[in-house]
Motif scaffolding. Structure first.
Motif, PDB file in Angstrom:
ATOM      1  N   LEU A  63      38.933  38.573  35.376  1.00 23.33           N
ATOM      2  CA  LEU A  63      38.213  39.844  35.317  1.00 23.33           C
ATOM      3  C   LEU A  63      37.174  39.934  36.427  1.00 23.33           C
ATOM      4  O   LEU A  63      36.984  41.002  37.037  1.00 23.33           O
ATOM      5  CB  LEU A  63      37.557  40.028  33.949  1.00 23.33           C
ATOM      6  N   TYR A  64      36.511  38.832  36.704  1.00 26.11           N
ATOM      7  CA  TYR A  64      35.540  38.813  37.809  1.00 26.11           C
ATOM      8  C   TYR A  64      36.243  39.094  39.134  1.00 26.11           C
ATOM      9  O   TYR A  64      35.743  39.875  39.959  1.00 26.11           O
ATOM     10  CB  TYR A  64      34.822  37.465  37.857  1.00 26.11           C
ATOM     11  N   ALA A  65      37.410  38.506  39.327  1.00 20.28           N
ATOM     12  CA  ALA A  65      38.176  38.748  40.553  1.00 20.28           C
ATOM     13  C   ALA A  65      38.532  40.223  40.697  1.00 20.28           C
ATOM     14  O   ALA A  65      38.443  40.794  41.794  1.00 20.28           O
ATOM     15  CB  ALA A  65      39.452  37.902  40.555  1.00 20.28           C
ATOM     16  N   ASP A 109      50.525  37.022  48.141  1.00 21.83           N
ATOM     17  CA  ASP A 109      49.553  35.967  48.411  1.00 21.83           C
ATOM     18  C   ASP A 109      48.431  35.916  47.379  1.00 21.83           C
ATOM     19  O   ASP A 109      47.432  35.224  47.574  1.00 21.83           O
ATOM     20  CB  ASP A 109      48.969  36.114  49.820  1.00 21.83           C
ATOM     21  N   LEU A 110      48.604  36.618  46.266  1.00 14.69           N
ATOM     22  CA  LEU A 110      47.599  36.595  45.195  1.00 14.69           C
ATOM     23  C   LEU A 110      48.007  35.669  44.053  1.00 14.69           C
ATOM     24  O   LEU A 110      47.481  35.766  42.942  1.00 14.69           O
ATOM     25  CB  LEU A 110      47.370  38.007  44.650  1.00 14.69           C
ATOM     26  N   SER A 111      48.902  34.745  44.337  1.00 17.55           N
ATOM     27  CA  SER A 111      49.378  33.833  43.290  1.00 17.55           C
ATOM     28  C   SER A 111      48.276  32.902  42.797  1.00 17.55           C
ATOM     29  O   SER A 111      48.411  32.303  41.729  1.00 17.55           O
ATOM     30  CB  SER A 111      50.570  33.011  43.795  1.00 17.55           C
ATOM     31  N   TYR A 112      47.189  32.773  43.569  1.00 21.03           N
ATOM     32  CA  TYR A 112      46.063  31.962  43.094  1.00 21.03           C
ATOM     33  C   TYR A 112      45.380  32.601  41.887  1.00 21.03           C
ATOM     34  O   TYR A 112      44.602  31.949  41.184  1.00 21.03           O
ATOM     35  CB  TYR A 112      45.054  31.722  44.215  1.00 21.03           C
ATOM     36  N   LEU A 113      45.656  33.892  41.659  1.00 22.96           N
ATOM     37  CA  LEU A 113      45.094  34.563  40.482  1.00 22.96           C
ATOM     38  C   LEU A 113      45.958  34.312  39.259  1.00 22.96           C
ATOM     39  O   LEU A 113      45.511  33.708  38.282  1.00 22.96           O
ATOM     40  CB  LEU A 113      44.949  36.064  40.743  1.00 22.96           C
ATOM     41  N   LEU A 144      45.951  42.528  38.950  1.00 26.11           N
ATOM     42  CA  LEU A 144      46.236  41.217  38.361  1.00 26.11           C
ATOM     43  C   LEU A 144      45.084  40.737  37.489  1.00 26.11           C
ATOM     44  O   LEU A 144      45.303  40.073  36.466  1.00 26.11           O
ATOM     45  CB  LEU A 144      46.521  40.205  39.462  1.00 26.11           C
ATOM     46  N   GLY A 145      43.854  41.071  37.887  1.00 24.35           N
ATOM     47  CA  GLY A 145      42.700  40.647  37.096  1.00 24.35           C
ATOM     48  C   GLY A 145      42.675  41.295  35.728  1.00 24.35           C
ATOM     49  O   GLY A 145      42.447  40.622  34.711  1.00 24.35           O
ATOM     50  N   SER A 146      42.923  42.605  35.686  1.00 23.88           N
ATOM     51  CA  SER A 146      42.911  43.308  34.389  1.00 23.88           C
ATOM     52  C   SER A 146      44.107  42.911  33.542  1.00 23.88           C
ATOM     53  O   SER A 146      43.978  42.676  32.330  1.00 23.88           O
ATOM     54  CB  SER A 146      42.884  44.821  34.607  1.00 23.88           C
TER      55      SER A 146
END
Length: 315
Positions: A150-152, A58-62, A30-32
């Motif tokens: 990207l940091y994530a 549960d990664l919807s905060y990203l 998701l980060g990339s």
């Protein structure tokens, strides 16, 4: 022409860009994907930029996915990030565009795409995306949200900078990203946090994991246990690194039974390369972090036997 410039040229040529990533996404997927989408949206406000794929759990905060109709793919540029082989790409319309680009850091055992940039020396695909930005920073715009994503991805794929894939360049990239305006401490907490039910299951894992005298370890999570603890297969991802916290454990497999009856296998190692085991069982990945599938418990036990043999002969 350098590959980073070739990719930029293709982006400049297309008015619609659709970005995919792998199924069952992790922070780097998701980060990339999201980081690239944010960079391109800010850099080319007249272009239509979409990020697509299945649920993010549960990664919807990203970031969240967008809905794209089939006709949008006509004449579109499709970019796939963080996905080693085509069968793992989330949303099988990835080949319906006019041109396909692969951007990844996994071993390129199964190439795909019209243009491919795979840097196996990178800690993560998010690091690859940042390098793409830096190579073209006169033409591209970095935003606070892109930096956060990207940091994530880098934090996620390096295990918060614990894994051997963390290089001086990785730390330099992370340093440049945290200079942007986002709450890195909060993000680190979000990535590391687990729910109470997963915490309870972690206790079960520590209690029930088996290990031999050489440091080969296995954990079985049958459907009955997942049901008992109210945990989904996706949520067990938070437990992958848990056996590795035990000092005497060298390599391990977590075998998660699926509703269809087969086992999803997550393989990790502190030293001996385990990706060849994964490749022999319908999977693949990095030398120290791979995934595979076992048709039944018999094959799962065979995989554990291979881990035992690998660790026994490792020096």
């Amino acid at each position: 022409m350098r590959i980073e410039k070739e990719i930029l040229k293709k982006i400049q040529e297309h008015s619609t860009i659709i970005i995919h990533r792998h199924q069952r996404p992790d922070p780097d997927a998701l980060g990339s994907q999201g980081g690239l989408a944010e960079i391109l949206t800010a850099s080319f406000p007249d272009k239509k930029i979409y990020q697509v794929g299945g649920p993010v759990g549960d990664l919807s905060y990203l970031t969240e996915m967008k809905t794209v109709e089939d006709e949008v793919y006509q004449d579109a540029l499709v970019i796939v990030t963080d996905t080693a082989n085509a069968p793992r790409i989330s949303d099988n319309r990835y080949d319906q565009g006019a041109f396909l680009i692969k951007m990844d850091h996994h071993p390129d055992d199964e190439p795909y795409g019209d243009l491919s940039w795979v840097n196996t020396d990178a800690s993560s695909s998010s690091e690859v995306i940042y390098d793409f930005y830096k190579a073209n920073e006169n033409d591209l715009v970095m935003t606070d949200e892109a930096a956060r994503l990207l940091y994530a991805g880098i934090v996620g794929d390096t295990g918060r900078f614990l894994y051997p894939s963390t290089t001086s360049h990785t730390l330099q990239v992370a340093s440049e990203l945290v200079a942007y305006q986002f709450d890195a401490s909060k993000l680190n907490r979000q990535i590391d946090e687990i729910s109470f039910k997963v915490a309870k299951l972690a206790g079960y894992v520590l209690q029930e994991m088996k290990a031999d005298e050489n440091g080969a370890c296995m954990v079985f999570l049958p459907q009955s246990i997942l049901t008992q603890y109210g945990v989904t297969d996706a949520e067990t991802a938070a437990l992958i690194s848990l056996p590795g916290k035990v000092e005497d454990i060298i390599a391990w497999g977590i075998f998660v039974e699926q509703l269809e009856g087969f086992f999803r296998v997550r393989l990790r190692s502190k030293g001996p390369a385990i990706n060849q085991i994964a490749k022999a069982h319908h999977g693949g990945g990095h030398p120290l972090a791979s995934g595979a599938n076992a048709e039944d418990k018999e094959e799962a036990l065979a995989i554990y036997g291979e881990i035992q043999e690998l660790v026994k002969n490792w020096h």
